[in-house]
Design a protein around this motif. Structure first.
Motif, short mmCIF file in Angstrom:
data_model
loop_
_atom_site.label_atom_id
_atom_site.label_comp_id
_atom_site.label_asym_id
_atom_site.label_seq_id
_atom_site.Cartn_x
_atom_site.Cartn_y
_atom_site.Cartn_z
N UNK A 28 1.21 -0.81 -0.30
CA UNK A 28 -0.07 -0.40 -0.03
C UNK A 28 0.86 0.97 0.03
N UNK A 29 -0.08 2.21 -0.25
CA UNK A 29 1.91 3.38 -0.94
C UNK A 29 0.30 4.37 -1.18
N UNK A 30 1.24 5.46 -1.28
CA UNK A 30 0.77 7.10 -1.58
C UNK A 30 0.58 7.58 -2.97
N UNK A 31 0.39 8.51 -3.38
CA UNK A 31 1.15 9.47 -4.22
C UNK A 31 -0.01 10.98 -4.71
N UNK A 32 -0.08 11.00 -5.68
CA UNK A 32 -0.99 12.38 -6.44
C UNK A 32 -1.05 12.67 -7.35
N UNK A 33 -2.29 11.93 -8.25
CA UNK A 33 -2.69 12.37 -9.95
C UNK A 33 -1.87 13.39 -11.08
N UNK A 34 -1.44 12.61 -11.70
CA UNK A 34 -1.22 13.90 -12.66
C UNK A 34 -2.09 13.79 -13.88
N UNK A 35 -2.61 13.32 -13.83
CA UNK A 35 -3.37 13.65 -14.79
C UNK A 35 -4.76 12.27 -15.10
#
Length: 119
Positions: A28-35
């Motif tokens: 499990x991890x986290x991030x941010x969408x680019x598109x």
């Protein structure tokens, strides 16, 4: 070059994602969408699922105006591309292709707090 089938929208939204690889090992991890498009997303993250794996995503969309309800966009998809960070950057990203995403009220409780919403 083949034209894209779905319009992409630039959207920077927090995302939680998980995958199993090998099949008996949960990540499990986290991030941010680019598109984001109707059939996929590109996620920027320090940790990326391996190419070809199925990832479950939960994106947290900002309200469109004050007083509006925040939404979660949930879905699963196959990882189609993984990009490593360029020039010593520790952050890379991955593209996921999905059969679609579902919108949910952000405040609605999950079946289990530890699980992502499933479609």
């Amino acid at each position: 070059m083949q034209p894209r089938r779905h319009v992409r929208f630039r959207l920077s939204a927090p995302v939680i994602f998980e995958w199993k690889y090998p099949p008996d090992s949960q990540h499990k991890s986290v991030g941010v969408t680019r598109d984001v498009s109707a059939r996929g997303a590109f996620v920027i993250s320090r940790e990326c699922p391996p190419l070809g794996t199925i990832a479950y995503l939960e994106m947290f969309l900002p309200p469109l105006h004050s007083g509006a309800v925040s939404l979660r966009m949930c879905g699963k998809g196959r990882v189609r591309r993984v990009e490593q960070g360029a020039g010593g950057e520790s952050t890379g990203g991955f593209a996921v292709f999905s059969t679609g995403f579902a919108l949910r009220n952000r405040e609605a409780p999950l079946a289990k707090q530890s699980e992502l919403c499933r479609v």
